[in-house]
Motif scaffolding. Structure first.
Motif, PDB file in Angstrom:
ATOM      1  N   VAL A 182       0.859  -1.187   0.000  1.00 17.73           N
ATOM      2  CA  VAL A 182       0.000   0.000   0.000  1.00 17.73           C
ATOM      3  C   VAL A 182       0.896   1.238   0.000  1.00 17.73           C
ATOM      4  CG1 VAL A 182      -1.897   1.197   1.151  1.00 17.73           C
ATOM      5  CG2 VAL A 182      -1.700  -1.293   1.337  1.00 17.73           C
ATOM      6  N   VAL A 183       0.622   2.183  -0.895  1.00 18.74           N
ATOM      7  CA  VAL A 183       1.443   3.390  -1.010  1.00 18.74           C
ATOM      8  C   VAL A 183       0.561   4.627  -0.950  1.00 18.74           C
ATOM      9  CG1 VAL A 183       3.218   2.210  -2.360  1.00 18.74           C
ATOM     10  CG2 VAL A 183       1.349   3.401  -3.547  1.00 18.74           C
ATOM     11  N   ALA A 184       1.183   5.742  -0.559  1.00 22.30           N
ATOM     12  CA  ALA A 184       0.463   7.005  -0.399  1.00 22.30           C
ATOM     13  C   ALA A 184       1.159   8.118  -1.164  1.00 22.30           C
ATOM     14  CB  ALA A 184       0.385   7.376   1.086  1.00 22.30           C
ATOM     15  N   ASN A 185       0.367   8.913  -1.888  1.00 20.18           N
ATOM     16  CA  ASN A 185       0.848  10.146  -2.525  1.00 20.18           C
ATOM     17  C   ASN A 185       0.060  11.306  -1.935  1.00 20.18           C
ATOM     18  OD1 ASN A 185       2.108  11.845  -4.730  1.00 20.18           O
ATOM     19  ND2 ASN A 185      -0.049  12.113  -5.220  1.00 20.18           N
ATOM     20  N   ASN A 186       0.752  12.352  -1.452  1.00 19.50           N
ATOM     21  CA  ASN A 186       0.049  13.402  -0.709  1.00 19.50           C
ATOM     22  C   ASN A 186      -0.083  14.706  -1.483  1.00 19.50           C
ATOM     23  OD1 ASN A 186       2.634  14.566  -0.490  1.00 19.50           O
ATOM     24  ND2 ASN A 186       2.201  15.355   1.556  1.00 19.50           N
ATOM     25  N   THR A 187      -0.061  14.647  -2.804  1.00 19.06           N
ATOM     26  CA  THR A 187      -0.215  15.879  -3.585  1.00 19.06           C
ATOM     27  C   THR A 187      -1.521  16.591  -3.235  1.00 19.06           C
ATOM     28  OG1 THR A 187       1.047  14.926  -5.412  1.00 19.06           O
ATOM     29  CG2 THR A 187      -0.320  16.858  -5.900  1.00 19.06           C
ATOM     30  N   TYR A 188      -1.406  17.862  -2.869  1.00 18.60           N
ATOM     31  CA  TYR A 188      -2.568  18.709  -2.592  1.00 18.60           C
ATOM     32  C   TYR A 188      -2.157  20.143  -2.871  1.00 18.60           C
ATOM     33  CZ  TYR A 188      -6.619  20.760  -0.247  1.00 18.60           C
ATOM     34  OH  TYR A 188      -7.774  21.463   0.024  1.00 18.60           O
ATOM     35  N   THR A 189      -2.837  20.767  -3.832  1.00 16.71           N
ATOM     36  CA  THR A 189      -2.535  22.138  -4.222  1.00 16.71           C
ATOM     37  C   THR A 189      -3.837  22.939  -4.303  1.00 16.71           C
ATOM     38  OG1 THR A 189      -2.745  21.720  -6.611  1.00 16.71           O
ATOM     39  CG2 THR A 189      -0.589  21.258  -5.595  1.00 16.71           C
ATOM     40  N   ASN A 190      -3.749  24.142  -4.803  1.00 22.55           N
ATOM     41  CA  ASN A 190      -4.942  24.980  -4.951  1.00 22.55           C
ATOM     42  C   ASN A 190      -5.991  24.314  -5.834  1.00 22.55           C
ATOM     43  OD1 ASN A 190      -6.190  27.689  -4.446  1.00 22.55           O
ATOM     44  ND2 ASN A 190      -6.139  27.769  -6.687  1.00 22.55           N
ATOM     45  N   THR A 191      -5.547  23.530  -6.799  1.00 22.67           N
ATOM     46  CA  THR A 191      -6.482  22.806  -7.662  1.00 22.67           C
ATOM     47  C   THR A 191      -7.390  21.904  -6.842  1.00 22.67           C
ATOM     48  OG1 THR A 191      -4.937  22.848  -9.517  1.00 22.67           O
ATOM     49  CG2 THR A 191      -6.650  21.157  -9.564  1.00 22.67           C
ATOM     50  N   ASP A 192      -6.828  21.202  -5.882  1.00 25.03           N
ATOM     51  CA  ASP A 192      -7.616  20.292  -5.059  1.00 25.03           C
ATOM     52  C   ASP A 192      -8.566  21.052  -4.142  1.00 25.03           C
ATOM     53  OD1 ASP A 192      -6.184  17.525  -5.554  1.00 25.03           O
ATOM     54  OD2 ASP A 192      -4.592  18.981  -5.262  1.00 25.03           O
ATOM     55  N   PHE A 193      -8.123  22.203  -3.641  1.00 25.41           N
ATOM     56  CA  PHE A 193      -8.986  22.980  -2.756  1.00 25.41           C
ATOM     57  C   PHE A 193     -10.185  23.548  -3.513  1.00 25.41           C
ATOM     58  CE2 PHE A 193     -10.352  26.972  -0.812  1.00 25.41           C
ATOM     59  CZ  PHE A 193     -10.617  26.556   0.482  1.00 25.41           C
ATOM     60  N   VAL A 194      -9.933  24.064  -4.700  1.00 22.62           N
ATOM     61  CA  VAL A 194     -10.992  24.736  -5.457  1.00 22.62           C
ATOM     62  C   VAL A 194     -11.961  23.743  -6.096  1.00 22.62           C
ATOM     63  CG1 VAL A 194     -11.460  26.208  -7.460  1.00 22.62           C
ATOM     64  CG2 VAL A 194      -9.596  26.787  -5.885  1.00 22.62           C
ATOM     65  N   SER A 195     -11.426  22.696  -6.704  1.00 27.17           N
ATOM     66  CA  SER A 195     -12.255  21.776  -7.488  1.00 27.17           C
ATOM     67  C   SER A 195     -12.524  20.448  -6.798  1.00 27.17           C
ATOM     68  CB  SER A 195     -11.583  21.518  -8.844  1.00 27.17           C
ATOM     69  OG  SER A 195     -11.365  22.724  -9.537  1.00 27.17           O
ATOM     70  N   GLY A 196     -11.950  20.232  -5.633  1.00 22.98           N
ATOM     71  CA  GLY A 196     -12.082  18.952  -4.948  1.00 22.98           C
ATOM     72  C   GLY A 196     -10.853  18.099  -5.180  1.00 22.98           C
ATOM     73  N   PRO A 197     -10.431  17.349  -4.169  1.00 25.70           N
ATOM     74  CA  PRO A 197      -9.198  16.571  -4.281  1.00 25.70           C
ATOM     75  C   PRO A 197      -9.265  15.504  -5.370  1.00 25.70           C
ATOM     76  CG  PRO A 197      -9.867  16.788  -1.985  1.00 25.70           C
ATOM     77  CD  PRO A 197     -11.005  17.289  -2.814  1.00 25.70           C
ATOM     78  N   THR A 198      -8.270  15.522  -6.247  1.00 25.99           N
ATOM     79  CA  THR A 198      -8.170  14.533  -7.324  1.00 25.99           C
ATOM     80  C   THR A 198      -6.738  14.054  -7.540  1.00 25.99           C
ATOM     81  OG1 THR A 198      -7.879  16.288  -8.984  1.00 25.99           O
ATOM     82  CG2 THR A 198     -10.135  15.506  -8.586  1.00 25.99           C
ATOM     83  N   GLN A 199      -5.749  14.746  -6.939  1.00 27.64           N
ATOM     84  CA  GLN A 199      -4.357  14.466  -7.285  1.00 27.64           C
ATOM     85  C   GLN A 199      -3.664  13.510  -6.318  1.00 27.64           C
ATOM     86  OE1 GLN A 199      -2.380  18.041  -9.449  1.00 27.64           O
ATOM     87  NE2 GLN A 199      -3.259  18.878  -7.583  1.00 27.64           N
TER      88      GLN A 199
END
Length: 462
Positions: A182-199
């Motif tokens: 099991v692996v985790a990627n923690n990408t979170y930027t303004n894109t995720d805040f505005v449009s909902g987390p997808t990255q």
């Protein structure tokens, strides 16, 4: 008291910080010198420091502290961005960064992995006695032989997990259990805040096929193989922090408050961990809050999660050593003069006792199971942590053209035995709040709407 302990006790310290143990990076380039991993091993406390990027680092490396609190930088040190550590039991080796350390303290280095930003080392699925997996921040998964030090690139997770459009892949934790990696990627930027987390990603691999479990920010993945054998993963979305648990053959989701928004971005989250700090007793660091986390699970459920304290520290790792709790730090980060008011990169360790954490800051936070989220009538939200906080207010809103009734249920036993607490009716496109009585608490709370709508159920704990 032994002579070595007497000498150690005479060292100058300020609130558990010993200045002579500080690690400093060189002034040019001014990058970062966080402490990414800690491990007691071979009669010493080992730790490794990291720059933001290996190309911009000077003065970093592998360090060891003895029982007299004397610190040495190991001759095998290399400059790199590393935050991985694991004990390979079959060969009695500590793996930290690209280094392998035996029980006499002899160090070998996997040269092929030195240039990569290593974030997790995991048990091998088919040859655990001789091999491990290495995960890199940029999404590469390697296989390495711990005897010969030979490596093989297995895959690029950007491709496997459909992340070619992700702004900055930022892989973090990884763990092997129940026949899966099991692996985790923690990408979170303004894109995720505005449009909902997808990255972000939480994903698992059975040795053949990758399966995406979540597409929001995830940071830590860990577990154990006795008392309880669950896999635990922590992350966050716009609504709250998330605790994801695999046990009894399935994944379950629990939600926790955020104690800070300073860790919302992928780069500022750094390395929240779940670690054993006393025998069979875990601490979880998640979204600026420490929690007690029992190692065991009963009837496939997690219970007994309890907030300890809030904090603003960047804690790269933590462990127990010589009867003390040790927290790794990342205190000053110029990052190529992105902040002109920060000087030389530096970090240090904090030494104390586990009980000291209760004095860090009273547990407070905010979040909820829903934040402007499409919900289905009659489908309960994820359980949201309620215990351990003093004052509690729930905020409800929705976008339906008619009134919506929200049913609040509480689980006061911690076993998912839900009982109706109250039904709150919110007018068309309206808002309502509910203040819980002082002293009222339960382990978990959840919300159910009686109509399809876009709803928010958000709690403030003060």
């Amino acid at each position: 008291m032994s002579k070595s302990r007497k000498r150690a006790s005479k060292r100058t310290h300020v609130s558990g910080v010993f200045p002579h143990l500080a690690v400093l990076a060189e002034h040019k380039p001014r990058s970062e010198t966080g402490i990414g991993a800690l491990m007691p091993w071979a009669d010493r406390l080992w730790f490794i420091t990291y720059p933001a990027n290996p190309r911009y680092g000077r003065g970093h490396g592998l360090f060891a502290i003895d029982q007299n609190l004397r610190m040495e930088k190991h001759p095998a040190s290399v400059v790199g961005t590393y935050a991985n550590r694991i004990i390979h039991g079959p060969t009695d080796q500590l793996i930290i960064g690209p280094h392998l350390i035996d029980i006499q303290g002899n160090v070998r280095t996997i040269d092929a992995l030195v240039p990569h930003r290593l974030t997790a080392t995991m048990t091998h699925l088919t040859d655990p006695d001789n091999k491990v997996y290495f995960l890199t921040m940029e999404s590469l998964l390697f296989e390495a032989d711990v005897n010969t030090l030979e490596t093989e690139l297995l895959c690029d997770l950007n491709i496997e997990l459909g992340m070619q459009s992700v702004e900055h892949p930022h892989f973090k934790g990884g763990y092997t259990g129940h026949g899966r990696v099991v692996v985790a990627n923690n990408t979170y930027t303004n894109t995720d805040f505005v449009s909902g987390p997808t990255q972000g990603r939480l994903a698992e691999w059975d040795g053949e096929t990758w399966t995406i479990l979540e597409t929001c920010q995830f940071n830590e993945v860990t577990g154990r193989t006795s008392i309880g054998d669950a896999i635990l993963a922590t992350g966050a979305d716009n609504a709250s922090a998330i605790l994801k648990v695999f046990t009894d053959g399935r994944w379950s989701s629990y939600r926790l408050p955020k104690a800070t928004h300073t860790q919302d971005h992928s780069w500022t989250t750094e390395w929240p961990r779940i670690r054993e700090v006393e025998s069979e007793r875990w601490l979880m660091n998640c979204s600026g809050m420490f929690y007690e986390l029992p190692a065991m699970q009963y009837a496939g459920k997690v219970w007994g999660v309890r907030p300890v304290s809030t904090h603003l520290r960047i804690i790269g790792d933590f462990c127990s050593w010589l009867g003390m709790l040790v927290l790794a730090g990342d205190q000053t980060t110029p990052i190529m003069d992105a902040n002109p008011f920060v000087g030389q990169p530096q970090a240090n360790l904090w030494f104390g006792k586990t009980d000291d954490l209760w004095r860090f800051g009273k547990p407070t936070g905010w979040g909820g199971p829903w934040r402007e989220q499409p919900v289905e009538a009659g489908v309960p939200s994820d359980p949201y942590l309620m215990t351990g906080f003093e004052h509690k207010v729930l905020h409800l809103s929705h976008d339906a053209d008619h009134g919506v009734a929200f049913t609040l249920e509480v689980d006061f036993l911690g076993t998912q035995a839900w009982r109706t607490y109250e039904v709150i009716k919110v007018p068309a496109r309206g808002y309502a709040y509910h203040t819980f009585p002082p002293g009222f608490s339960a382990h978990w709370v959840r919300v159910t709407a009686d109509a399809d709508c876009v709803a928010t159920a958000y709690l403030h704990y003060t």
